[in-house]
Design an enzyme around this catalytic site. Structure first.
Site, mmCIF file in Angstrom:
data_model
loop_
_atom_site.group_PDB
_atom_site.id
_atom_site.type_symbol
_atom_site.label_atom_id
_atom_site.label_comp_id
_atom_site.label_asym_id
_atom_site.label_seq_id
_atom_site.Cartn_x
_atom_site.Cartn_y
_atom_site.Cartn_z
ATOM 1 N N LYS A 1 18.701 43.429 15.898
ATOM 2 C CA LYS A 1 17.396 42.871 15.520
ATOM 3 C C LYS A 1 16.590 43.309 16.502
ATOM 4 C CE LYS A 1 16.098 38.542 13.227
ATOM 5 N NZ LYS A 1 16.234 37.130 13.076
ATOM 6 N N SER B 1 15.666 35.703 8.589
ATOM 7 C CA SER B 1 14.808 36.397 9.051
ATOM 8 C C SER B 1 15.331 37.946 9.450
ATOM 9 C CB SER B 1 14.074 36.187 10.074
ATOM 10 O OG SER B 1 14.784 35.597 11.278
ATOM 11 N N SER C 1 18.979 32.105 9.799
ATOM 12 C CA SER C 1 18.385 33.551 9.674
ATOM 13 C C SER C 1 19.462 34.533 9.749
ATOM 14 C CB SER C 1 17.512 33.789 10.754
ATOM 15 O OG SER C 1 16.378 32.946 10.339
#
Lengths: 484, 496, 136
Positions: free
Chosen positions: A79, A154, A178
C-alpha cells in the site's frame, strides 16, 4: 487442472525445483498490473526495472540452492502509505505526489530480507481515510467481482491485487477495518494483527493508537506466513511489542475441535443486511461443523464503537497530518504571499475533502472547551469497550462476527453521506479500539455474486488462533476456487 | 508614596535548558553545535512521514538530576515506580517539523521543588512549580540572503534536541532577583553537568511572566509574557521596563492586556509579538507514539549517586572547612571547576601552621591575579597551565618569605604563560628574596651614607622620607630585599 | 491463553483539564435522521470556519454549508456517547502491551545526508529550506 490458485507453498516448491522462475512470476504480475485499467487505478507506481532485478537475484539464489525462505522471489504489492527507500509514497494524495522516501519502513526491510519482490505501491483512500477507495486523489479502484462496485477501503487496491490474481500477497494497513473490510468485499483473506505486533515505523501515520499493517492473501496459510515475516519487535517503534512471534504457519494446523466460539448478541437486525445475516449464520454453522462450540457473549458498548472510533482517529489524525504543511517535502501552493498563506493554501489544495473533514473534526474534538466532552469521553468509552472484550474472552476463545454489515456497495453510493460511510465500520472499528487481532476470511457470496467475509476476533497476540479457525474454515469451503 | 512603591511586581520565570546529551531526545542524531546546516537530521527529527520517536535515556537522567537537585517530587503515584506522560503540543510554525512538539502537559516529570537564590546578602527560597522534558525546534534564519530579504531559511539540526523546561512559582519580586534566579540555574545546570548554561548562545533560555499589583494584595493581576531575554542584563532591564509600563497603565486607568511581548534590546522596550494575536489553543493530548515514562526507585537511587555536591552545600562547607568569608566562598564555588581547583590547591599545601591564612591567600590569588589572567587570555581553571600544586607552592614561597609579595606577581605571570613551577622560575631568574641580614645591613648603610641630607631631614621630623629610604634599598637590591627586614633595619639605623 | 492477565493495567490516565463545559446535548437527533435545519445546528458556520483556521485549512464560501452540515451530522452521531456513564472510569486506554516506554542509549547514529534531507524540498537555498519570511 488445479482449480485453486497456487499457494506460496506451491510456488516455493516450484521455485526451489527450478520449475518456475521468479522473473516469470514477476513479469506476469507486472503485465497483469499494467493491463488492469478496468479495475481503476490499482498502482500508483510500478517498480518494473527494480522488481525484475530483485527477481533475477532471487533466481540466482534459487539456482545456487540458497533461497532465503518461502517468500524469496515472490511478487508482492504494498500500500502506498508504507514507505520504501527511493520510491515515491503518495498516500493517495496530491500533497505527496512527488515525495520520495529516503528510508525503508520496517516491513519493507523484512520483505527485502526475505527476498520478496515488491512490484509496486497500491492505491488507497487518501491518507488511509475511507472505506471505499473512492477518496484517492488518483482515481477510484473497482471491485473485480463487479466493476461498478467499490472494493472497500482504505486498502482497496491491495485487496484487489490479490483478488484479481495480480500478486499472491499484498500489504495493507488498518485503522478501523481498512484491511478486513476490503478483504470481505473482495473475497480474499485479510489480517489485522494485535496492536504492536507489526512495527509502524515507516507506515505513514493516520491514527497512532489504532494503526497496524496487515497482510492480504488468497490462502490463509499464506497470510500466516507473511505475518510471521513482518511481525516482531522493532526498536524504532516505541509501541512495538516485545512478545515473541508465534510460528503461525505451524499454529494454524491445530484442529479447532472443542474451541469455544463467541457470538455477539448485541448487534441488532438493523445493523445487518438480510443477506449478510444469512451468510453469517451459514458460516457459523460451518464452524460448528468443524467441532467448535458456540456461546453467546455480550459487548454492551459495541454500539458506541463507531462514534468513539471517529473521535479518536480524527483527533490523532489532525495532529499526525499537521506535518504536511508545504515547508519541507510536500507540494507547495504556488500562490502564497506570506508564510500563513503558504501553510493554508498548500494544505487546502493538497488535501482532499474527506481528509479535510477528518482533520477539522479532530481539531474540534481536541479544542479548548470540547476536549472533555468528546476526546476525553471517547478515551473512557474505549476503555469500556476493551473491558467488554476481556470479559467476553473469559467465556470463549474467539469471537465471530460478519466483517461488514453489507456486501460491496456501488461506486458513489455513500460518497455524499460521510456518516453512512463511517457506519460500515461497525464490526471492525471496535477491534482497533481494543487493540485486538482479527482475521477476515471469505464466507460466500450474495445473490449478486458479491463476496462476504467472516470476522474472527482473538485475544491479544492470539492471531495464530484466529488464523487457525480461518484456515480450517477455508479448507472446508469452496470459496477459494471461485474467481472474479 | 511614589507609584512604584505602591505596587509590587510578581514575576515567574520559565527557563529552558538544552541538555548536553550526545544525541537528540527522540532519535540518534548528534546534537553537536556548529555542524553544517541540515546535516544532523533524520526522518524522526525532520518529521518525515512514517517516522516515530524513541526516548533517550540519558536525557531523562539529566532531567532527573535537575529535579532531584531542587527537591522536586516525581509525580504519580506518590510511591515509585512513578509515571510521567508525554503530550503533543499542537501548533503550526515552520521550525516545528511535525506541526506539534512532543512535550509534557499532564503528569510532567517533576513538581514542587525549590531553589535557594542568594541575592543582596540574603537567601530566598524560590518555588519550582514543575520541571518537564520536551524537544527543541529547528532554527530560523532571517536576513541571511541579502537582497532576497523576504525569505527565511530553516536549519533543522537543532530540531529534536532535548530540553528541560523549569517553571518557577511567581515568587520573584524584583528584576535583580529574577536575574539572580536565572544565574543560580545556570550555576546549577553546570554543576550537574547537564547543560552549559549559555544564555547568549541559547543553550539556556529564559522567558518571564510578569504582573504588578497594589502592595499588600494577594490576588494575581493580568500578566504578560516577555520573550527574547538573552542575557542576565537584558532580563533585568526588560523586567524593569515592563513593570514600569504596567504600573503606568494602571496609574492611567488603562488595563494591562494579557499578551506576549518581545524585548527589543536596541530600543530597550517591550513590544507585543505580532504572531501571537490569536490565542494559541494547543489541544494537548497524550502522545500515542510513546508509552509511560517509568521512574523506578532503583533508577532514582542510581541517579542520586552521580549528583555531585551542590553549590549551596559546597558554599557552606567552604565557609566552615576553610574559614572563608561568604563572599570568598561564593566566588570560589560559582563554578565547579573553580571550586575543585581551590580544593586541590588547598590540599597541596604542606600541613603546617598558618594554614588558615594560606587558604585565604590561595583564595585571594584565585579571585585576583589568576581570574584576571584567565579573562585576558580566555582561559579557565580547568585548562590553565598553572597547576593547583604550583599555586600552593607560590603561596608557601611568600609565606616563608622566600620571595616578596610584589615579586610573586611577576612570578605568577610567568607561571601562567609557561606552566613552570614557581621554584624553578625564582631560581632561574634569581628572584629570591634577600633576607640575609648582613647583606641587607650593607645595602642599608650604603643608602644611608649616600643620602645624608635626607637622613638629616628625616631625623628632624619628615617621617614621610622613610618610604624614600625603603624605595632606595629596594632599588639597590633589584626589588628582592625582604621588606620586613628592610623596615626593621632602617628603623634601627635611622633612629640612631 | 489467559487474556485477563495481559494488559490489565490501563496505561493512560485522563488528561485533566479545567475547561468550561459545553452546553448539554439534550435532544440530539437520532442517527437515522439526516435532514437538517441550519439554524438548529450544534456547531454554526462561524465555528466551523474558526476550526478550519486553527487547522490551517481554508473553506471556500461555496463549501461552507456542506462542511457545516456534515460536521453536525457526525457530531450528533458521536453525541450518543453521552448515554454512557463514565464517571467510574478513571483512565483512558492505549493498546500497547509494554508497561513503559522503551529507551535508547545516547549513542550517535548516522544521519541523513543533506542531499537526502533536501531532496523533496519545494524550495531550497544552499543547505537550507526556504520559506517566505517569518515575521515575529
Amino acid at each position: 487442472m488445479d482449480k485453486a490458485r497456487p499457494s506460496i507453498k506451491d510456488l516455493h516448491a516450484r521455485l526451489s525445483q527450478g520449475e518456475t522462475k521468479s522473473v516469470d512470476l514477476t513479469q506476469q504480475s507486472l503485465d497483469h498490473a499494467k493491463n488492469s485499467d478496468s479495475l481503476g487505478t490499482l498502482f500508483l507506481s510500478l517498480r518494473e526495472g527494480r522488481a525484475m532485478a530483485a527477481a533475477e537475484a532471487a533466481d540466482q539464489r534459487a539456482k545456487q540452492g540458497k533461497r532465503l525462505g518461502p517468500l524469496d522471489g515472490i511478487p508482492i504489492a504494498i500500500k502506498d502509505n508504507i514507505v520504501m527507500k527511493d520510491e515515491v509514497a503518495t498516500c493517495g494524495s496530491q500533497f505527496l505526489r512527488d515525495y520520495v522516501s529516503p528510508y525503508d519502513s520496517h516491513v519493507v526491510g523484512k520483505l527485502k530480507e526475505a527476498g520478496a519482490v515488491i512490484i509496486g505501491k497500491t492505491n488507497l483512500d487518501e491518507f488511509a481515510m475511507g472505506s471505499s477507495n473512492e477518496h484517492s486523489a488518483y482515481g477510484v479502484v473497482r471491485n473485480p467481482w463487479d466493476r461498478d462496485r467499490v472494493p472497500g477501503g482504505s486498502s482497496g487496491a491491495s485487496a484487489v491485487c490479490v483478488a484479481a490474481g495480480i500478486a499472491p500477497l499484498s500489504l495493507g494497513s488498518e485503522t478501523g477495518g481498512s484491511v478486513r473490510q476490503p478483504a470481505s468485499f473482495c473475497g480474499v483473506v485479510g489480517v489485522k494483527p494485535t496492536y504492536g505486533r507489526v512495527s509502524r515505523y515507516g507506515l505513514v501515520a493516520f491514527a497512532s493508537s489504532l494503526d497496524q499493517i496487515g497482510p492480504f492473501s488468497w490462502w490463509v496459510e499464506d497470510a500466516a506466513l507473511l505475518l510471521q515475516v513482518i511481525a516482531g519487535r522493532d526498536e524504532r517503534d516505541s509501541t512495538s511489542a516485545a512478545q515473541a512471534v508465534d510460528d503461525y504457519p505451524q499454529t494454524i494446523q491445530k484442529p479447532i475441535d472443542g474451541l469455544r466460539v463467541g457470538l455477539v448478541r448485541d448487534f441488532t437486525a438493523t445493523d445487518l443486511d438480510a443477506a449478510a445475516e444469512k451468510n453469517f449464520s451459514t458460516a457459523v454453522e460451518a464452524i460448528r461443523g468443524l467441532g467448535a462450540k458456540t456461546v453467546e457473549v455480550s459487548l454492551p458498548h459495541l454500539k458506541y464503537a463507531v462514534g468513539c472510533y471517529y473521535v479518536i482517529n480524527s483527533a490523532e489524525a489532525s495532529a499526525n497530518l499537521a506535518r504536511f504543511d508545504g515547508v519541507r517535502y510536500t507540494s507547495r501552493s504556488k500562490d502564497h504571499g506570506n508564510l500563513k498563506d503558504l501553510f493554508v493554501n498548500s494544505r487546502t489544495q493538497g488535501f482532499g475533502v474527506e481528509v479535510k473533514r477528518r482533520i477539522m473534526l479532530g481539531t474540534y474534538v481536541l479544542s479548548a472547551g470540547y476536549y472533555d466532552a468528546y476526546y476525553g469521553k471517547a478515551c473512557k468509552i474505549r476503555h469500556l469497550i476493551r473491558e467488554d472484550f476481556i470479559k467476553a474472552f473469559a467465556k470463549c476463545d474467539v469471537i465471530l462476527t460478519p466483517t461488514s454489515p453489507c456486501e460491496a456497495f456501488p461506486l458513489g453510493a455513500k460518497l455524499e453521506n460521510p456518516l453512512q460511510m463511517y457506519l460500515s465500520d461497525v464490526f471492525t472499528a471496535s477491534i482497533n479500539l481494543a487493540g485486538l487481532p482479527a482475521v477476515s476470511v471469505p464466507s460466500g457470496f450474495s445473490e449478486q455474486g458479491l463476496p462476504f467475509g467472516l470476522q474472527i476476533i482473538a485475544p491479544d497476540f492470539a492471531e495464530g488462533r484466529a488464523l487457525g479457525v480461518a484456515h480450517h474454515y477455508q479448507q472446508s469451503t469452496d470459496w477459494k476456487d471461485m474467481r472474479p | 508614596m511614589k507609584p512604584v512603591e505602591r505596587y509590587e511586581a510578581v514575576i515567574g520565570l520559565e527557563v529552558h535548558a538544552q541538555l548536553s546529551t550526545q544525541t537528540k531526545l527522540f532519535c540518534g542524531c548528534a546534537t553537536q553545535f556548529g555542524a553544517k546546516p541540515n546535516s544532523n537530521t533524520c526522518p524522526v527529527c525532520l518529521g518525515l512521514p512514517g517516522a516515530l520517536p524513541v526516548l533517550n535515556r540519558q536525557a531523562v537522567e539529566f532531567a532527573m538530576r535537575a529535579a532531584m537537585a531542587t527537591h522536586c517530587s516525581f509525580v504519580t503515584p506518590k510511591a515509585a515506580p512513578h509515571k510521567s506522560l508525554f503530550a503533543r503540543k499542537n501548533y503550526f510554525y515552520p521550525d516545528l517539523p511535525k506541526g506539534y512538539q512532543i512535550s509534557q502537559f499532564d503528569q510532567p516529570l517533576a513538581v514542587n521543588g525549590s531553589i535557594a537564590v542568594q541575592f543582596d546578602e540574603a537567601t530566598r527560597k524560590i518555588g519550582i512549580t514543575r520541571i518537564h522534558m520536551e524537544e527543541d525546534a529547528g532554527k530560523l534564519l532571517h536576513d541571511s540572503l541579502g537582497q532576497d530579504a523576504d525569505k527565511s531559511l530553516i536549519d533543522f539540526n537543532r530540531s529534536g534536541v532535548p530540553l528541560i523546561e523549569i517553571v518557577s512559582e511567581p515568587e520573584l519580586r524584583t528584576p535583580e532577583e529574577a536575574a539572580a534566579y536565572c544565574r543560580k540555574w545556570r550555576q546549577l545546570v553546570r554543576y550537574l553537568q547537564i547543560c552549559d548554561g549559555n544564555l547568549e548562545q541559547g543553550s539556556m533560555r529564559c522567558d518571564a511572566n510578569v504582573s504588578v499589583r497594589p502592595r499588600g494584595e494577594k490576588k494575581l493581576y493580568t500578566k504578560t509574557e516577555i520573550k527574547n531575554l538573552n542575557s542576565f542584563r537584558h532580563i533585568q532591564k526588560a523586567l524593569a521596563y515592563e513593570i514600569d509600563r504596567q504600573i503606568t497603565c494602571y496609574e492611567q486607568g488603562e488595563a494591562v492586556v494579557q499578551e506576549t511581548r518581545l524585548w527589543d534590546a536596541d530600543q530597550e522596550v517591550t513590544r507585543p509579538m505580532r504572531s501571537k494575536e490569536e490565542a494559541h489553543d494547543y489541544r494537548y493530548f497524550a502522545e500515542p507514539d510513546l508509552l509511560d515514562l517509568q521512574l523506578t526507585s532503583e533508577w532514582i537511587a542510581a541517579v542520586k549517586q552521580v549528583i555531585p555536591e551542590l553549590p549551596d552545600d559546597k558554599l557552606e562547607r567552604f565557609r566552615q572547612e576553610y574559614a572563608l568569608s561568604t563572599y570568598d566562598a561564593l566566588f570560589l564555588t560559582q563554578d565547579q571547576q573553580c571550586a575543585d581547583y581551590f580544593e586541590a590547591a588547598a590540599a597541596a599545601l604542606s600541613a603546617d601552621k598558618g594554614e588558615k591564612e594560606r587558604f585565604k591567600e590561595i583564595a585571594n590569588w584565585m579571585m585576583g591575579d589568576f581570574t584576571k589572567a584567565l579573562k585576558d587570555y580566555a582561559g579557565s581553571f580547568a585548562t590553565t597551565k598553572v597547576t593547583p600544586k604550583h599555586l600552593a607552592s607560590l603561596v608557601e614561597l611568600i609565606a616563608t618569605e622566600a620571595i616578596s609579595g610584589k615579586i610573586a606577581k611577576s612570578v605568577f605571570a610567568e607561571m601562567f604563560q609557561s606552566g613552570q613551577t614557581p621554584e624553578k622560575i625564582v631560581t632561574a631568574k634569581g628572584l629570591q628574596q634577600l633576607s640575609d641580614e648582613k647583606q641587607l645591613r650593607q645595602i642599608v648603610e650604603k643608602v644611608i651614607d649616600a643620602h645624608p641630607k635626607e637622613v638629616q631631614q628625616f631625623q628632624e621630623g619628615r617621617d614621610k622620607l622613610f618610604g624614600f629610604f625603603v624605595g632606595q634599598v629596594m632599588r639597590a637590591s633589584q626589588g628582592q630585599a625582604n621588606p620586613r627586614l628592610v623596615n626593621e633595619l632602617l628603623r634601627a639605623v635611622l633612629s640612631k | 491463553m489467559d487474556v485477563a492477565g495481559n494488559r490489565s493495567n490501563w496505561r493512560r490516565t485522563q488528561v485533566v483539564r479545567e475547561r468550561s463545559a459545553k452546553p448539554s446535548f439534550a435532544g440530539s437527533n437520532p442517527a437515522g435522521a439526516f435532514s437538517y435545519e441550519v439554524e438548529k445546528m450544534r456547531v454554526g458556520k462561524e465555528e466551523v470556519l474558526r476550526i478550519a483556521a486553527l487547522a490551517h485549512i481554508k473553506i471556500e464560501p461555496g463549501e461552507i454549508d456542506h462542511y457545516t452540515k456534515n460536521f453536525n451530522e457526525i457530531l450528533d452521531f458521536i453525541a450518543q456517547m453521552n448515554e454512557v456513564d463514565t464517571k467510574q472510569v478513571s483512565s483512558a486506554f492505549h493498546p500497547a502491551s509494554e508497561p513503559s516506554t522503551p529507551m535508547r542509549a545516547d549513542t550517535p547514529q548516522p544521519s541523513l545526508t543533506t542531499e537526502e534531507v533536501l531532496r523533496n524540498a519545494p524550495e531550497r537555498f544552499a543547505d537550507y529550506f526556504l520559506v517566505p519570511k517569518v515575521v515575529e
